[in-house]
Design a protein around this motif. Structure first.
Motif, PDB file in Angstrom:
ATOM      1  N   TYR A 179       0.972  -1.283  -0.046  1.00  0.00           N
ATOM      2  CA  TYR A 179       0.020  -0.077  -0.087  1.00  0.00           C
ATOM      3  C   TYR A 179       0.927   1.154  -0.006  1.00  0.00           C
ATOM      4  CZ  TYR A 179      -3.768  -3.151   1.537  1.00  0.00           C
ATOM      5  OH  TYR A 179      -4.627  -4.138   1.645  1.00  0.00           O
ATOM      6  N   GLN A 180       1.937   1.134   0.859  1.00  0.00           N
ATOM      7  CA  GLN A 180       2.899   2.392   0.931  1.00  0.00           C
ATOM      8  C   GLN A 180       3.538   2.693  -0.344  1.00  0.00           C
ATOM      9  OE1 GLN A 180       3.328   4.063   3.961  1.00  0.00           O
ATOM     10  NE2 GLN A 180       4.562   5.700   2.819  1.00  0.00           N
ATOM     11  N   LYS A 181       3.668   1.744  -1.234  1.00  0.00           N
ATOM     12  CA  LYS A 181       4.229   1.813  -2.429  1.00  0.00           C
ATOM     13  C   LYS A 181       3.615   2.354  -3.683  1.00  0.00           C
ATOM     14  CE  LYS A 181       7.781  -0.623  -5.408  1.00  0.00           C
ATOM     15  NZ  LYS A 181       8.433  -1.744  -5.473  1.00  0.00           N
ATOM     16  N   HIS A 182       2.205   1.343  -3.702  1.00  0.00           N
ATOM     17  CA  HIS A 182       1.554   1.544  -4.618  1.00  0.00           C
ATOM     18  C   HIS A 182       0.381   2.516  -4.687  1.00  0.00           C
ATOM     19  CE1 HIS A 182       4.001  -1.284  -6.853  1.00  0.00           C
ATOM     20  NE2 HIS A 182       3.787  -1.933  -5.767  1.00  0.00           N
ATOM     21  N   LEU A 183      -0.073   2.759  -3.496  1.00  0.00           N
ATOM     22  CA  LEU A 183      -1.497   3.724  -3.295  1.00  0.00           C
ATOM     23  C   LEU A 183      -0.825   5.241  -3.702  1.00  0.00           C
ATOM     24  CD1 LEU A 183      -3.526   2.270  -0.452  1.00  0.00           C
ATOM     25  CD2 LEU A 183      -3.907   2.445  -3.094  1.00  0.00           C
ATOM     26  N   ARG A 184      -0.783   5.763  -4.721  1.00  0.00           N
ATOM     27  CA  ARG A 184      -0.326   7.154  -4.929  1.00  0.00           C
ATOM     28  C   ARG A 184      -1.211   8.187  -4.491  1.00  0.00           C
ATOM     29  NH1 ARG A 184       1.915   6.347 -11.225  1.00  0.00           N
ATOM     30  NH2 ARG A 184       3.189   4.786 -10.807  1.00  0.00           N
ATOM     31  N   HIS A 185      -2.636   8.008  -4.715  1.00  0.00           N
ATOM     32  CA  HIS A 185      -3.641   9.066  -4.422  1.00  0.00           C
ATOM     33  C   HIS A 185      -4.475   8.839  -2.977  1.00  0.00           C
ATOM     34  CE1 HIS A 185      -2.714  10.510  -8.476  1.00  0.00           C
ATOM     35  NE2 HIS A 185      -3.037   9.394  -8.940  1.00  0.00           N
ATOM     36  N   TYR A 186      -3.928   7.842  -2.197  1.00  0.00           N
ATOM     37  CA  TYR A 186      -4.550   7.546  -1.088  1.00  0.00           C
ATOM     38  C   TYR A 186      -3.692   7.389   0.257  1.00  0.00           C
ATOM     39  CZ  TYR A 186      -8.777   6.605  -4.160  1.00  0.00           C
ATOM     40  OH  TYR A 186      -9.654   6.671  -5.107  1.00  0.00           O
ATOM     41  N   ASP A 187      -3.820   7.726   1.369  1.00  0.00           N
ATOM     42  CA  ASP A 187      -3.314   7.311   2.587  1.00  0.00           C
ATOM     43  C   ASP A 187      -4.080   5.847   2.733  1.00  0.00           C
ATOM     44  OD1 ASP A 187      -1.578   9.383   2.816  1.00  0.00           O
ATOM     45  OD2 ASP A 187      -3.366  10.543   3.430  1.00  0.00           O
ATOM     46  N   PHE A 188      -3.520   5.279   3.718  1.00  0.00           N
ATOM     47  CA  PHE A 188      -4.085   3.934   4.350  1.00  0.00           C
ATOM     48  C   PHE A 188      -3.938   3.935   5.702  1.00  0.00           C
ATOM     49  CE2 PHE A 188       0.109   2.351   4.015  1.00  0.00           C
ATOM     50  CZ  PHE A 188       0.082   1.474   4.977  1.00  0.00           C
ATOM     51  N   ILE A 189      -4.863   3.447   6.456  1.00  0.00           N
ATOM     52  CA  ILE A 189      -4.913   3.251   7.895  1.00  0.00           C
ATOM     53  C   ILE A 189      -5.326   1.992   8.372  1.00  0.00           C
ATOM     54  CG2 ILE A 189      -6.052   4.136  10.248  1.00  0.00           C
ATOM     55  CD1 ILE A 189      -6.994   6.741   8.429  1.00  0.00           C
ATOM     56  N   ARG A 190      -4.288   1.361   8.835  1.00  0.00           N
ATOM     57  CA  ARG A 190      -4.967  -0.227   9.380  1.00  0.00           C
ATOM     58  C   ARG A 190      -5.784  -0.174  10.714  1.00  0.00           C
ATOM     59  NH1 ARG A 190      -4.173  -4.879   7.813  1.00  0.00           N
ATOM     60  NH2 ARG A 190      -2.855  -4.568   6.302  1.00  0.00           N
ATOM     61  N   VAL A 191      -6.641  -1.212  10.628  1.00  0.00           N
ATOM     62  CA  VAL A 191      -7.681  -0.973  11.385  1.00  0.00           C
ATOM     63  C   VAL A 191      -7.453  -2.067  12.644  1.00  0.00           C
ATOM     64  CG1 VAL A 191     -10.044  -1.383  12.226  1.00  0.00           C
ATOM     65  CG2 VAL A 191      -9.242  -0.084  10.178  1.00  0.00           C
ATOM     66  N   HIS A 192      -7.469  -1.835  13.911  1.00  0.00           N
ATOM     67  CA  HIS A 192      -6.948  -2.754  14.700  1.00  0.00           C
ATOM     68  C   HIS A 192      -8.142  -2.994  15.725  1.00  0.00           C
ATOM     69  CE1 HIS A 192      -2.698  -2.748  13.732  1.00  0.00           C
ATOM     70  NE2 HIS A 192      -2.795  -1.506  13.744  1.00  0.00           N
ATOM     71  N   ASP A 193      -9.199  -2.227  15.564  1.00  0.00           N
ATOM     72  CA  ASP A 193     -10.476  -2.555  16.654  1.00  0.00           C
ATOM     73  C   ASP A 193     -11.082  -3.970  15.928  1.00  0.00           C
ATOM     74  OD1 ASP A 193     -12.523  -1.404  18.289  1.00  0.00           O
ATOM     75  OD2 ASP A 193     -13.534  -1.735  16.522  1.00  0.00           O
ATOM     76  N   VAL A 194     -11.400  -4.551  16.912  1.00  0.00           N
ATOM     77  CA  VAL A 194     -11.944  -6.163  16.458  1.00  0.00           C
ATOM     78  C   VAL A 194     -13.147  -5.778  16.045  1.00  0.00           C
ATOM     79  CG1 VAL A 194     -12.467  -8.287  17.421  1.00  0.00           C
ATOM     80  CG2 VAL A 194     -10.337  -7.363  18.251  1.00  0.00           C
ATOM     81  N   LYS A 195     -14.003  -5.008  16.658  1.00  0.00           N
ATOM     82  CA  LYS A 195     -15.580  -4.778  16.285  1.00  0.00           C
ATOM     83  C   LYS A 195     -15.353  -4.205  14.654  1.00  0.00           C
ATOM     84  CE  LYS A 195     -19.859  -2.364  17.301  1.00  0.00           C
ATOM     85  NZ  LYS A 195     -20.511  -1.286  18.236  1.00  0.00           N
ATOM     86  N   ARG A 196     -14.699  -3.385  14.468  1.00  0.00           N
ATOM     87  CA  ARG A 196     -14.725  -2.793  13.161  1.00  0.00           C
ATOM     88  C   ARG A 196     -14.470  -4.129  12.092  1.00  0.00           C
ATOM     89  NH1 ARG A 196     -13.316   3.059  11.681  1.00  0.00           N
ATOM     90  NH2 ARG A 196     -15.042   2.756   9.987  1.00  0.00           N
ATOM     91  N   GLN A 197     -13.329  -4.930  12.494  1.00  0.00           N
ATOM     92  CA  GLN A 197     -12.683  -6.255  11.608  1.00  0.00           C
ATOM     93  C   GLN A 197     -13.702  -6.900  11.330  1.00  0.00           C
ATOM     94  OE1 GLN A 197      -9.287  -7.288  13.913  1.00  0.00           O
ATOM     95  NE2 GLN A 197      -8.019  -6.024  13.142  1.00  0.00           N
ATOM     96  N   ARG A 198     -14.669  -7.214  12.419  1.00  0.00           N
ATOM     97  CA  ARG A 198     -15.743  -8.124  12.375  1.00  0.00           C
ATOM     98  C   ARG A 198     -16.967  -7.493  11.277  1.00  0.00           C
ATOM     99  NH1 ARG A 198     -16.424  -9.802  18.525  1.00  0.00           N
ATOM    100  NH2 ARG A 198     -14.548 -11.532  18.674  1.00  0.00           N
ATOM    101  N   GLN A 199     -16.881  -6.260  11.233  1.00  0.00           N
ATOM    102  CA  GLN A 199     -17.751  -5.628  10.183  1.00  0.00           C
ATOM    103  C   GLN A 199     -17.214  -5.215   8.578  1.00  0.00           C
ATOM    104  OE1 GLN A 199     -18.185  -1.829  12.100  1.00  0.00           O
ATOM    105  NE2 GLN A 199     -20.332  -2.313  13.047  1.00  0.00           N
ATOM    106  N   GLY A 200     -16.032  -6.100   8.548  1.00  0.00           N
ATOM    107  CA  GLY A 200     -15.544  -6.380   7.224  1.00  0.00           C
ATOM    108  C   GLY A 200     -14.461  -4.975   6.843  1.00  0.00           C
ATOM    109  N   VAL A 201     -13.941  -4.616   8.046  1.00  0.00           N
ATOM    110  CA  VAL A 201     -12.868  -3.443   7.750  1.00  0.00           C
ATOM    111  C   VAL A 201     -11.659  -3.610   8.368  1.00  0.00           C
ATOM    112  CG1 VAL A 201     -12.677  -0.979   7.968  1.00  0.00           C
ATOM    113  CG2 VAL A 201     -15.146  -1.799   7.966  1.00  0.00           C
ATOM    114  N   ASP A 202     -10.724  -3.980   7.363  1.00  0.00           N
ATOM    115  CA  ASP A 202      -9.281  -4.315   7.834  1.00  0.00           C
ATOM    116  C   ASP A 202      -8.393  -3.167   7.701  1.00  0.00           C
ATOM    117  OD1 ASP A 202      -9.580  -7.161   8.724  1.00  0.00           O
ATOM    118  OD2 ASP A 202      -9.669  -7.441   6.508  1.00  0.00           O
ATOM    119  N   VAL A 203      -8.757  -2.304   6.546  1.00  0.00           N
ATOM    120  CA  VAL A 203      -7.903  -1.016   6.239  1.00  0.00           C
ATOM    121  C   VAL A 203      -8.824  -0.154   5.861  1.00  0.00           C
ATOM    122  CG1 VAL A 203      -6.291  -0.216   5.041  1.00  0.00           C
ATOM    123  CG2 VAL A 203      -6.034  -2.666   5.701  1.00  0.00           C
ATOM    124  N   ILE A 204      -8.522   1.236   5.993  1.00  0.00           N
ATOM    125  CA  ILE A 204      -9.280   2.178   5.240  1.00  0.00           C
ATOM    126  C   ILE A 204      -8.466   2.974   4.290  1.00  0.00           C
ATOM    127  CG2 ILE A 204     -10.603   4.555   5.781  1.00  0.00           C
ATOM    128  CD1 ILE A 204     -10.983   3.436   8.782  1.00  0.00           C
TER     129      ILE A 204
END
Length: 204
Positions: A25-50
Motif C-alpha cells: 500500500y505504501q508503495k503503490h497507493l499514489r492518491h490515497y493514505d491508508f489506515i490499518r484497523v486494529h479494532d476487533v468490532k470494525r474488523q468483524r464488520q469487514g473493515v481491515d484497512v481504510i
C-alpha cells in the motif's frame, strides 16, 4: 495440533501478511493514505484497512481476503463465502452479509515466501463489492436464490456448475463438506472475469 494452536498459527500468518500488504500500500497507493484497523468490532464488520483520498478525504472500507492455504501458488481464482455451518445451523457467509461495511475487497493471491518466516511478495486485486453483487444479481445469482436453491448444500462436496456462469471463464460453486469444519459453500470466481467486467483492478 489443537484448535487453539491452529488459531494462533492463523493469527501469526495474518500478522506477517499484514506487514507485506502495508508495504505494498505504501508503495503503490499514489492518491490515497491508508489506515490499518486494529479494532476487533470494525474488523468483524469487514473493515481491515481504510483508504483515504488525499484530496477529498473520502474514505473507503477495505476487507482483506487472502489465499493463505496456497502459499507459493498462483491461482487464477478466488473463493467468496456464501454459506457455512456453525453450531449445527446454516449461517450467512461474509460475501452477502449485510452487516459488513466493506466497500472493496483486497484479494491477496500468489503469496510467496522466499525467506523463512516471511511473506516476500503477493498480488493484490481490489474488487468493488457492490458492483460484484449487482452483477451477480443481474445474472440471477442473488443471496435469496442461492440460499433457496442450495438449502441442502452440506450434503454435497466438490465443484458444481451453475447455468448463470461459464465454468471456464467466469466461475462455479464449490462445496467443502470433507476438508473444512465449517463445510462452506463458496462461489469461485476467475480474477480475469472480475477485471474484464470492470469490477476489479490489480494494485500490485
Amino acid at each position: 495440533m489443537t484448535l487453539k494452536s491452529h488459531f494462533l498459527s492463523d493469527l501469526e500468518k495474518e500478522k506477517k501478511l499484514a506487514a507485506l500488504l502495508d508495504g505494498c500500500y505504501q508503495k503503490h497507493l499514489r492518491h490515497y493514505d491508508f489506515i490499518r484497523v486494529h479494532d476487533v468490532k470494525r474488523q468483524r464488520q469487514g473493515v481491515d484497512v481504510i483508504f483515504r483520498n488525499k484530496k477529498t478525504g473520502k474514505e473507503y472500507f477495505i476487507d482483506e481476503k487472502a489465499q493463505l492455504d496456497y502459499i507459493n501458488e498462483d491461482l487464477p481464482t478466488f473463493a467468496f463465502e456464501l454459506l457455512y455451518v456453525k453450531d449445527g445451523g446454516q449461517k450467512q457467509g461474509w460475501f452477502f452479509d449485510k452487516s459488513k461495511k466493506t466497500d472493496f475487497y483486497a484479494l491477496a493471491t500468489a503469496i510467496f515466501s522466499d525467506e523463512a518466516g516471511l511473506y516476500t511478495s503477493c498480488k493484490i486485486t481490489l474488487v468493488n463489492r457492490q458492483k460484484l453483487i449487482s452483477l451477480l444479481v443481474e445474472k440471477g445469482l442473488s443471496q435469496h436464490s442461492l440460499r433457496s436453491n442450495f438449502a441442502d448444500f452440506t450434503e454435497n462436496h466438490g465443484k458444481s456448475t451453475v447455468a448463470q456462469l461459464n465454468e471456464k471463464t467466469e466461475g462455479y460453486l464449490y462445496f467443502s463438506k470433507l476438508n473444512k469444519a465449517e463445510r462452506p459453500l463458496n462461489l469461485i470466481l476467475k480474477l480475469d472475469f472480475l477485471k474484464d467486467n470492470g469490477l476489479a483492478k490489480r494494485l500490485v
